[in-house]
Design an enzyme around this catalytic site. Structure first.
Site, mmCIF file in Angstrom:
data_model
loop_
_atom_site.group_PDB
_atom_site.id
_atom_site.type_symbol
_atom_site.label_atom_id
_atom_site.label_comp_id
_atom_site.label_asym_id
_atom_site.label_seq_id
_atom_site.Cartn_x
_atom_site.Cartn_y
_atom_site.Cartn_z
ATOM 1 N N ASP A 103 11.798 -26.066 -12.922
ATOM 2 C CA ASP A 103 10.941 -25.249 -12.050
ATOM 3 C C ASP A 103 11.712 -24.846 -10.787
ATOM 4 O O ASP A 103 12.677 -25.510 -10.404
ATOM 5 C CB ASP A 103 9.698 -26.039 -11.634
HETATM 6 N N1 URA Z 1 8.827 -31.110 -15.686
HETATM 7 C C1 URA Z 1 8.278 -30.367 -14.706
HETATM 8 O O1 URA Z 1 7.092 -30.451 -14.442
HETATM 9 N N2 URA Z 1 9.084 -29.526 -14.033
HETATM 10 C C2 URA Z 1 10.403 -29.416 -14.270
HETATM 11 O O2 URA Z 1 11.082 -28.641 -13.587
HETATM 12 C C3 URA Z 1 10.963 -30.201 -15.285
HETATM 13 C C4 URA Z 1 10.158 -31.041 -15.985
#
Ligand code: URA
Length: 232
Positions: A103
């Site tokens: 993310d």
């Molecule tokens: N899980 C998440 O919620 N976000 C990420 O960036 C990676 C794994």
């Protein structure tokens, strides 16, 4: 390069499986059945096929990158800064792409490659590659919630997660290991167990860690010895 090394690098299987492919006469070099597993091939001039399908011998690159928060995991984005903005232009020219996604607000280990077969084999989940994350959360992770994460938690939208490992530390910190890569998976798992993730960092993907790229923004090419750890 040795024929068996090329084939296992290209995700045709472990060395043992590749040796069997060669033994079974399914591998041709310039149209002739290969007989020796240590046959020496030229990546520039030889044409290798497995079951009649040509194996690409283009140079492949594997990169580990310490993604800082604030960048979208993409090669291009019309609005937001992307991880490729932080990497040399030559990588983009080499056709390197991120393997899976972190993310925008997540930091930590992101792998990139131009080896589509390998990249997709990591993403599709069949290999069950463990990914380890450190996180900070607000709210409360009850014993029951932690137990559900360990057994395979059901997310709010009905998505069933596989069993995960979690250790909870003082100061609302935890370390979680998952083998899947569902959308916002860690945040949604912690959410379903009563917490809210406020900081998330990926420490490792399979055998590859942040060693050598400890600071956000750092990157390095990884050699095939580390990649071989995925092929067992
Ligand atoms: N899980 C998440 O919620 N976000 C990420 O960036 C990676 C794994």
């Amino acid at each position: 390069m040795r024929l068996d090394k090329l084939l296992s690098n290209k995700a045709f299987g472990s060395r043992k499986e590749v040796h069997q492919l060669i033994k079974d006469g399914r591998v041709l070099v310039n149209g002739v059945k290969a007989t020796k597993k240590d046959y020496s091939i030229s990546l520039k001039t030889d044409i290798i096929t497995v079951d009649g399908v040509r194996v690409s011998t283009e140079q492949q690159y594997y990169i580990k990158f310490h993604k800082p928060a604030g960048y979208v995991t993409a090669v291009e984005d019309p609005v937001h800064p992307v991880v490729m903005d932080l990497l040399p232009l030559e990588f983009k020219k080499m056709g390197v792409f991120p393997v899976g996604r972190l993310d925008k607000d997540t930091e930590g280990l992101l792998l990139l490659t131009n080896d589509g077969v390998w990249g997709h084999s990591i993403i599709n989940g069949h290999k069950h590659v463990p990914k380890v994350y450190d996180l900070t959360y607000t709210g409360t992770l009850s014993d029951e919630g932690i137990q559900r994460i360990r057994e395979g938690i059901l997310l709010g939208d009905g998505t069933q997660c596989k069993p995960a490992q979690i250790e909870v530390f003082d100061s609302n910190q935890a370390r979680i290991t998952i083998q899947e890569g569902k959308y916002h998976q860690v945040k949604r798992m912690i959410g379903a167990a009563g917490g809210e993730v406020t900081y998330l960092k990926r420490l490792s993907v399979g055998p590859i860690t942040l060693d050598g790229v400890e600071k956000p923004g750092q990157f390095t090419k990884i050699d095939t010895v580390e990649i071989d750890g995925f092929r067992k």
